[in-house]
Design an enzyme around this catalytic site. Sequence first.
Site, PDB file in Angstrom:
ATOM      1  N   HIS A  36     -15.933  -8.231  -3.340  1.00  0.00           N
ATOM      2  CA  HIS A  36     -15.410  -9.166  -2.328  1.00  0.00           C
ATOM      3  C   HIS A  36     -15.497 -10.612  -2.804  1.00  0.00           C
ATOM      4  O   HIS A  36     -15.636 -11.537  -2.009  1.00  0.00           O
ATOM      5  CB  HIS A  36     -16.122  -8.976  -0.982  1.00  0.00           C
ATOM      6  CG  HIS A  36     -15.736  -7.684  -0.324  1.00  0.00           C
ATOM      7  ND1 HIS A  36     -14.579  -7.530   0.391  1.00  0.00           N
ATOM      8  CD2 HIS A  36     -16.336  -6.462  -0.328  1.00  0.00           C
ATOM      9  CE1 HIS A  36     -14.482  -6.279   0.826  1.00  0.00           C
ATOM     10  NE2 HIS A  36     -15.532  -5.602   0.392  1.00  0.00           N
ATOM     11  N   SER A 128      -6.657   4.126  -6.112  1.00  0.00           N
ATOM     12  CA  SER A 128      -5.496   4.996  -6.283  1.00  0.00           C
ATOM     13  C   SER A 128      -4.222   4.203  -5.955  1.00  0.00           C
ATOM     14  O   SER A 128      -3.174   4.424  -6.556  1.00  0.00           O
ATOM     15  CB  SER A 128      -5.606   6.225  -5.385  1.00  0.00           C
ATOM     16  OG  SER A 128      -5.760   5.844  -4.047  1.00  0.00           O
ATOM     17  N   ASP A 179      -8.024  -5.049  -8.423  1.00  0.00           N
ATOM     18  CA  ASP A 179      -7.637  -3.659  -8.665  1.00  0.00           C
ATOM     19  C   ASP A 179      -6.397  -3.578  -9.547  1.00  0.00           C
ATOM     20  O   ASP A 179      -6.337  -2.810 -10.511  1.00  0.00           O
ATOM     21  CB  ASP A 179      -7.346  -2.942  -7.339  1.00  0.00           C
ATOM     22  CG  ASP A 179      -8.528  -2.994  -6.396  1.00  0.00           C
ATOM     23  OD1 ASP A 179      -9.610  -3.407  -6.841  1.00  0.00           O
ATOM     24  OD2 ASP A 179      -8.372  -2.626  -5.222  1.00  0.00           O
TER      25      ASP A 179
HETATM   26  C1  GLA Z   1     -10.503  -3.803  -2.573  1.00  0.00           C
HETATM   27  C2  GLA Z   1      -9.465  -4.876  -2.868  1.00  0.00           C
HETATM   28  C3  GLA Z   1      -9.912  -5.782  -4.015  1.00  0.00           C
HETATM   29  C4  GLA Z   1     -11.326  -6.313  -3.779  1.00  0.00           C
HETATM   30  C5  GLA Z   1     -12.281  -5.180  -3.381  1.00  0.00           C
HETATM   31  C6  GLA Z   1     -13.631  -5.689  -2.983  1.00  0.00           C
HETATM   32  O1  GLA Z   1     -10.616  -2.918  -3.628  1.00  0.00           O
HETATM   33  O2  GLA Z   1      -8.222  -4.307  -3.186  1.00  0.00           O
HETATM   34  O3  GLA Z   1      -8.996  -6.826  -4.189  1.00  0.00           O
HETATM   35  O4  GLA Z   1     -11.309  -7.321  -2.827  1.00  0.00           O
HETATM   36  O5  GLA Z   1     -11.761  -4.414  -2.323  1.00  0.00           O
HETATM   37  O6  GLA Z   1     -14.271  -6.285  -4.053  1.00  0.00           O
END
Ligand code: GLA
Length: 395
Positions: A36, A128, A179
Amino acid sequence: MEIREMKQMFFEYFGGEDKNIRFFASPGRVNLIGEHTDYNGGFVFPGALKMKTTIMCRVRDDKKIRLMATDLKIMVEADIDNLANYKDLKWGDYQLGTIYEMMCNGYEVMGMDMLYDDTVPHGSGLSSSAAIEVSTALCVATLSNEKKGITTPVDMIEMAKLSQMAEHNYIGVKCGIMDQFSSAMGKEGHAIFLDCKDLSYKYVKLNLDGKKIVIANTNKKHSLGNSAYNQRRMECEKGLEILKTAMPEKTCLGEISLAEFDMHKHLIDDEIVLKRVEHVISEDDRVLKSVEALGIGDVKEFGRLMNASHDSLRDLYEVTCLELDTIVDEARKIKGTLGARMTGAGFGGSTVSIVEADYVDEFIEKVGKAYTEITGLTADFYVTELGDGGREILA
Ligand code: GLA
């Protein structure tokens, strides 16, 4: 699924000839530490997994996009001129949302038959969705560039950004870039130390001195996650606004050091906002310390930082749940565990632990058993290596 099996399925579903077939793949990710922080302009330290989405695709000579998945027996059919209107699909929205985003950004979208094979478990907190988005973006960009006679390689960071935009605009989750960046840019055997403020990054060779990365999927889907996620984001923005009254030059929480936070935290009188900001700023600091620790082979210190990260996500950011906390608590009881934490957005999903190789079997057995006793659910375990990012597969 093997490429050979995918081909068989593709022709069974879509018919036609084995001509002009292309394959693209992009992986899920595990975040080692830095949770986060991405949407706060902070640091993250993820790596790409070997589990991935593979697309088998063939261009059509009309404006239809037909989608199938190897594990679903439904076909989704969409019209290129109507791509904005498939947001309510149960399956296919991530795919069509990405294709639509690419189209809005000047890529030429052609009619296609596309078969998706996903080995990243859905809703597992292992991205995913990013695997689907980035592989789709890469597929569209590659074909569009060829059509336009563009010969430069596809810019994978651009693919990550467009995939993130698809998630914001089509899916409605205001996710950060971690991600999609990991899925696009992963490198075998390396974690990515990424500064989300300006996307500068460094690959860090992961030398765990014989210890293993063990992921445990709680199999609790993070269903309430989307609104709670956006809520956390708003709380952080609120915190930043307050801190800016003392430090107007700051543009994101990622620019604020722990010392600066300590000096000005009295300005935040909303207890919830204070906790959220404290998590983000301390987590950012833990990422820096982790990269430093791993740089000198201090895996023990890294484990300690992972534990502190989870505790902060549980107590300050409040995104853990019984399932995640149970796995982490049980993991820490195993002698060979150096550190354990949740990974991803939270509210369900997976944990990541660093475990001495000799203790991995005991870890899986004992943590799995206790988890089922306490929650009634069965966890899945993956002992994982870090893999490469999105690419075309020549088959
Ligand atoms: C999800 C979001 C990411 C990130 C994480 C927490 O995976 O897609 O962008 O904020 O939560 O670290």
